[in-house]
Design an enzyme around this catalytic site. Sequence first.
Site, PDB file in Angstrom:
ATOM      1  N   ASP A 260      10.169  -1.898  -7.428  1.00  0.00           N
ATOM      2  CA  ASP A 260       9.983  -2.038  -8.886  1.00  0.00           C
ATOM      3  C   ASP A 260       8.524  -2.280  -9.275  1.00  0.00           C
ATOM      4  O   ASP A 260       8.255  -2.931 -10.286  1.00  0.00           O
ATOM      5  CB  ASP A 260      10.863  -3.171  -9.448  1.00  0.00           C
ATOM      6  CG  ASP A 260      12.304  -3.030  -9.027  1.00  0.00           C
ATOM      7  OD1 ASP A 260      12.816  -1.909  -9.098  1.00  0.00           O
ATOM      8  OD2 ASP A 260      12.902  -4.030  -8.603  1.00  0.00           O
TER       9      ASP A 260
ATOM     10  N   LYS B 249       6.182   2.626  -9.520  1.00  0.00           N
ATOM     11  CA  LYS B 249       5.798   3.858  -8.810  1.00  0.00           C
ATOM     12  C   LYS B 249       6.003   5.096  -9.669  1.00  0.00           C
ATOM     13  O   LYS B 249       5.177   6.010  -9.633  1.00  0.00           O
ATOM     14  CB  LYS B 249       6.611   3.988  -7.514  1.00  0.00           C
ATOM     15  CG  LYS B 249       6.293   2.901  -6.500  1.00  0.00           C
ATOM     16  CD  LYS B 249       7.178   2.977  -5.286  1.00  0.00           C
ATOM     17  CE  LYS B 249       8.599   2.522  -5.506  1.00  0.00           C
ATOM     18  NZ  LYS B 249       8.782   1.089  -5.775  1.00  0.00           N
TER      19      LYS B 249
ATOM     20  N   ASN C  98      19.561   4.256  -5.293  1.00  0.00           N
ATOM     21  CA  ASN C  98      19.307   2.819  -5.480  1.00  0.00           C
ATOM     22  C   ASN C  98      17.998   2.620  -6.239  1.00  0.00           C
ATOM     23  O   ASN C  98      17.765   1.586  -6.858  1.00  0.00           O
ATOM     24  CB  ASN C  98      19.266   2.069  -4.131  1.00  0.00           C
ATOM     25  CG  ASN C  98      18.392   2.740  -3.078  1.00  0.00           C
ATOM     26  OD1 ASN C  98      17.943   3.858  -3.259  1.00  0.00           O
ATOM     27  ND2 ASN C  98      18.180   2.050  -1.970  1.00  0.00           N
ATOM     28  N   ALA C  99      17.117   3.628  -6.182  1.00  0.00           N
ATOM     29  CA  ALA C  99      15.826   3.544  -6.861  1.00  0.00           C
ATOM     30  C   ALA C  99      15.978   3.876  -8.341  1.00  0.00           C
ATOM     31  O   ALA C  99      16.890   4.585  -8.736  1.00  0.00           O
ATOM     32  CB  ALA C  99      14.859   4.537  -6.230  1.00  0.00           C
ATOM     33  N   GLY C 100      15.086   3.329  -9.144  1.00  0.00           N
ATOM     34  CA  GLY C 100      15.047   3.684 -10.564  1.00  0.00           C
ATOM     35  C   GLY C 100      13.590   3.792 -10.959  1.00  0.00           C
ATOM     36  O   GLY C 100      12.923   2.786 -11.104  1.00  0.00           O
ATOM     37  N   HIS C 101      13.074   5.011 -11.040  1.00  0.00           N
ATOM     38  CA  HIS C 101      11.657   5.202 -11.353  1.00  0.00           C
ATOM     39  C   HIS C 101      11.506   5.512 -12.845  1.00  0.00           C
ATOM     40  O   HIS C 101      11.944   6.548 -13.322  1.00  0.00           O
ATOM     41  CB  HIS C 101      11.060   6.304 -10.469  1.00  0.00           C
ATOM     42  CG  HIS C 101      10.982   5.889  -9.025  1.00  0.00           C
ATOM     43  ND1 HIS C 101      10.563   6.696  -8.015  1.00  0.00           N
ATOM     44  CD2 HIS C 101      11.263   4.691  -8.436  1.00  0.00           C
ATOM     45  CE1 HIS C 101      10.592   6.022  -6.866  1.00  0.00           C
ATOM     46  NE2 HIS C 101      11.032   4.816  -7.104  1.00  0.00           N
TER      47      HIS C 101
ATOM     48  N   THR D 263      22.575  -2.519  -4.200  1.00  0.00           N
ATOM     49  CA  THR D 263      22.790  -1.853  -5.489  1.00  0.00           C
ATOM     50  C   THR D 263      24.190  -1.240  -5.566  1.00  0.00           C
ATOM     51  O   THR D 263      24.560  -0.694  -6.602  1.00  0.00           O
ATOM     52  CB  THR D 263      21.746  -0.734  -5.687  1.00  0.00           C
ATOM     53  OG1 THR D 263      21.870   0.179  -4.586  1.00  0.00           O
ATOM     54  CG2 THR D 263      20.336  -1.286  -5.736  1.00  0.00           C
TER      55      THR D 263
ATOM     56  N   GLN E  17      11.717   1.855  -3.388  1.00  0.00           N
ATOM     57  CA  GLN E  17      11.749   0.432  -2.953  1.00  0.00           C
ATOM     58  C   GLN E  17      10.340  -0.024  -2.562  1.00  0.00           C
ATOM     59  O   GLN E  17       9.388   0.457  -3.162  1.00  0.00           O
ATOM     60  CB  GLN E  17      12.752   0.246  -1.809  1.00  0.00           C
ATOM     61  CG  GLN E  17      14.209   0.376  -2.216  1.00  0.00           C
ATOM     62  CD  GLN E  17      14.694   1.805  -2.248  1.00  0.00           C
ATOM     63  OE1 GLN E  17      14.464   2.543  -1.326  1.00  0.00           O
ATOM     64  NE2 GLN E  17      15.373   2.210  -3.301  1.00  0.00           N
TER      65      GLN E  17
ATOM     66  N   ALA F  69      16.238  -1.233 -13.207  1.00  0.00           N
ATOM     67  CA  ALA F  69      16.368   0.068 -13.870  1.00  0.00           C
ATOM     68  C   ALA F  69      17.641   0.777 -13.413  1.00  0.00           C
ATOM     69  O   ALA F  69      18.148   1.667 -14.085  1.00  0.00           O
ATOM     70  CB  ALA F  69      15.151   0.934 -13.547  1.00  0.00           C
ATOM     71  N   THR F  70      18.190   0.371 -12.262  1.00  0.00           N
ATOM     72  CA  THR F  70      19.407   1.008 -11.754  1.00  0.00           C
ATOM     73  C   THR F  70      20.641   0.168 -12.050  1.00  0.00           C
ATOM     74  O   THR F  70      21.660   0.673 -12.492  1.00  0.00           O
ATOM     75  CB  THR F  70      19.273   1.241 -10.223  1.00  0.00           C
ATOM     76  OG1 THR F  70      18.161   2.109 -10.017  1.00  0.00           O
ATOM     77  CG2 THR F  70      20.506   1.866  -9.634  1.00  0.00           C
TER      78      THR F  70
ATOM     79  N   ARG G 166      15.635  -9.514 -12.679  1.00  0.00           N
ATOM     80  CA  ARG G 166      14.839  -9.640 -11.460  1.00  0.00           C
ATOM     81  C   ARG G 166      14.308 -11.049 -11.334  1.00  0.00           C
ATOM     82  O   ARG G 166      13.979 -11.680 -12.346  1.00  0.00           O
ATOM     83  CB  ARG G 166      13.657  -8.665 -11.505  1.00  0.00           C
ATOM     84  CG  ARG G 166      14.088  -7.215 -11.505  1.00  0.00           C
ATOM     85  CD  ARG G 166      12.894  -6.274 -11.590  1.00  0.00           C
ATOM     86  NE  ARG G 166      13.344  -4.890 -11.699  1.00  0.00           N
ATOM     87  CZ  ARG G 166      12.765  -3.970 -12.448  1.00  0.00           C
ATOM     88  NH1 ARG G 166      11.693  -4.249 -13.156  1.00  0.00           N
ATOM     89  NH2 ARG G 166      13.251  -2.745 -12.498  1.00  0.00           N
TER      90      ARG G 166
ATOM     91  N   ASP H  13      -0.927  -6.633 -18.161  1.00  0.00           N
ATOM     92  CA  ASP H  13      -0.737  -7.124 -19.530  1.00  0.00           C
ATOM     93  C   ASP H  13       0.361  -8.180 -19.642  1.00  0.00           C
ATOM     94  O   ASP H  13       0.354  -8.980 -20.587  1.00  0.00           O
ATOM     95  CB  ASP H  13      -0.413  -5.944 -20.465  1.00  0.00           C
ATOM     96  CG  ASP H  13       0.775  -5.161 -19.947  1.00  0.00           C
ATOM     97  OD1 ASP H  13       0.640  -4.529 -18.875  1.00  0.00           O
ATOM     98  OD2 ASP H  13       1.850  -5.208 -20.593  1.00  0.00           O
TER      99      ASP H  13
HETATM  100  P1  IMP Z   1      20.501  -1.227  -1.101  1.00  0.00           P
HETATM  101  O1  IMP Z   1      19.252  -0.421  -0.979  1.00  0.00           O
HETATM  102  O2  IMP Z   1      21.343  -0.826  -2.275  1.00  0.00           O
HETATM  103  O3  IMP Z   1      21.279  -1.254   0.191  1.00  0.00           O
HETATM  104  O4  IMP Z   1      20.088  -2.763  -1.384  1.00  0.00           O
HETATM  105  C1  IMP Z   1      19.418  -3.557  -0.395  1.00  0.00           C
HETATM  106  C2  IMP Z   1      18.391  -4.464  -1.056  1.00  0.00           C
HETATM  107  O5  IMP Z   1      17.331  -3.682  -1.586  1.00  0.00           O
HETATM  108  C3  IMP Z   1      18.913  -5.296  -2.242  1.00  0.00           C
HETATM  109  O6  IMP Z   1      18.230  -6.534  -2.260  1.00  0.00           O
HETATM  110  C4  IMP Z   1      18.512  -4.473  -3.451  1.00  0.00           C
HETATM  111  O7  IMP Z   1      18.381  -5.263  -4.607  1.00  0.00           O
HETATM  112  C5  IMP Z   1      17.170  -3.958  -2.978  1.00  0.00           C
HETATM  113  N1  IMP Z   1      16.797  -2.695  -3.632  1.00  0.00           N
HETATM  114  C6  IMP Z   1      17.300  -1.467  -3.393  1.00  0.00           C
HETATM  115  N2  IMP Z   1      16.707  -0.553  -4.165  1.00  0.00           N
HETATM  116  C7  IMP Z   1      15.808  -1.205  -4.896  1.00  0.00           C
HETATM  117  C8  IMP Z   1      14.840  -0.784  -5.864  1.00  0.00           C
HETATM  118  O8  IMP Z   1      14.693   0.401  -6.193  1.00  0.00           O
HETATM  119  N3  IMP Z   1      14.086  -1.778  -6.407  1.00  0.00           N
HETATM  120  C9  IMP Z   1      14.185  -3.074  -6.025  1.00  0.00           C
HETATM  121  N4  IMP Z   1      15.051  -3.507  -5.127  1.00  0.00           N
HETATM  122  C10 IMP Z   1      15.851  -2.582  -4.560  1.00  0.00           C
END
Ligand code: IMP
Length: 426
Positions: free
Chosen positions: A13, A16, A38-41, A129, A224, A299-300, A305, A333
């Site tokens: 987060d 990126k 699992n990512a949210g860009h 996630t 991540q 974001a996902t 946080r 900021d």
């Molecule tokens: P997973 O990737 O869903 O298996 O989650 C494993 C760990 O990575 C957890 O603590 C999630 O909150 C964290 N995580 C996974 N993807 C993200 C991301 O894009 N941003 C921040 N944390 C993430």
Amino acid sequence: MSVRILIGAQWGDEGKGKIVDILAPKTDLVVRYQGGANAGHTLKFNGKTFVLHLIPSGIFHDGCQCVIGNGVVIDPFTLLQEMDAVRGMGVEPAGRLFIAETAHVILPYHKALDKANESSKGEGKIGTTGRGIGPAYVSKTSRRGIRMRDLLDAGSLREKLDEALIEVNLHLSSLYDAPTFTADELIPDLLEAGRQLAPYIRNTSDMVHDAIDLGQSILLEGAQGALLDVDHGTYPYVTSSSPTSGGACTGSGVPPLAVTHVMGISKAYCTRVGNGPFPTELDNELGEQIRKTGHEFGATTGRPRRTGWLDLVALRYAARVNGMSELVVTKLDVLDALDEVRACTAYRVNGVETKVFPLGCETLEAVEPVYTTFPGWKTNTIGITSFDALPTEAKTYLDFIESYLKVPIKIVSTGPDRTETILIEE
Ligand code: IMP
């Protein structure tokens, strides 16, 4: 020619998506190399906000080709939805988006296993996630995975699913007492997804090597962050892939010697989603203030946080593990209103100060952060586009980060929009 790896230098987060979007106009090829939905860009431009989970953040720039690399685990249904959403923004992915035939597929049973596994752990859960990421990588490494190319061949798909389901169903029923799956119920939707995705699926390794041979600019987009890396992160509170720079090579097919830059991205403070150690966490009103000002909600998943001060011990570790050659500092900021700003410059372990980031979670839980305190700038920096225009106190803070890490800062982000950015030239 440049081959730049862009990595999150904290627990994800870091912003990126915005940085890829800024670099994309000068880039021929963007390759996502690990993780999944699992990512949210998040990208913000022309007054609109857009969150991408699987499609590389270069998609909104015409001249930029986008690859979902072999290291990514793909939920084909989420991908199709995201492609439709991108079309809704007036961008046609056909001819611009390419999917590695060797990328592994996240199947409905991976999500069921992820959720069942988490609920069985109770208090000790990772806080995933729930997108099936871990179980999909387990299937991959246990050689029972389904790859994108398998969605194009009904015979091969059935054979592989039948084999995979023996173990999956045993797990679901005997460990978790959860519903099981049959190949017959999964196959029609998967073949339909394969039919729709067929024009995009290809040998992206060859594409990437051709781009290198042509001297094109390539950006390897990580998801991540370094501290969530399955090898180098705060294990077991990590994701199941390799966001660090080594993972960029295996997850894209780019050879290490082709890489010219490793760009790490860090917030001006620190956040973490899910469980696990976080030495500089501010579990108080100030942390809440940073969360609100920085809109620190996933974001996902939408989860709030955890927030805290910048941890330079952890960042130095990330700089070393990744071989970071340049740094981006985002969300400066967010600290605008604070009377003072702190950065952790050492850990105290058993009464002894150290700059070494401990590799065991138990030790990391027990460290006492040692802080350097800086006067706040108490001025609005939102939208500032030149380093010189920053308040002196903010410059001092950034200069300190740079000299502590011995990595030059190349970009400072002063707001979510594409335009709210300071580009620092050589
Ligand atoms: P997973 O990737 O869903 O298996 O989650 C494993 C760990 O990575 C957890 O603590 C999630 O909150 C964290 N995580 C996974 N993807 C993200 C991301 O894009 N941003 C921040 N944390 C993430």
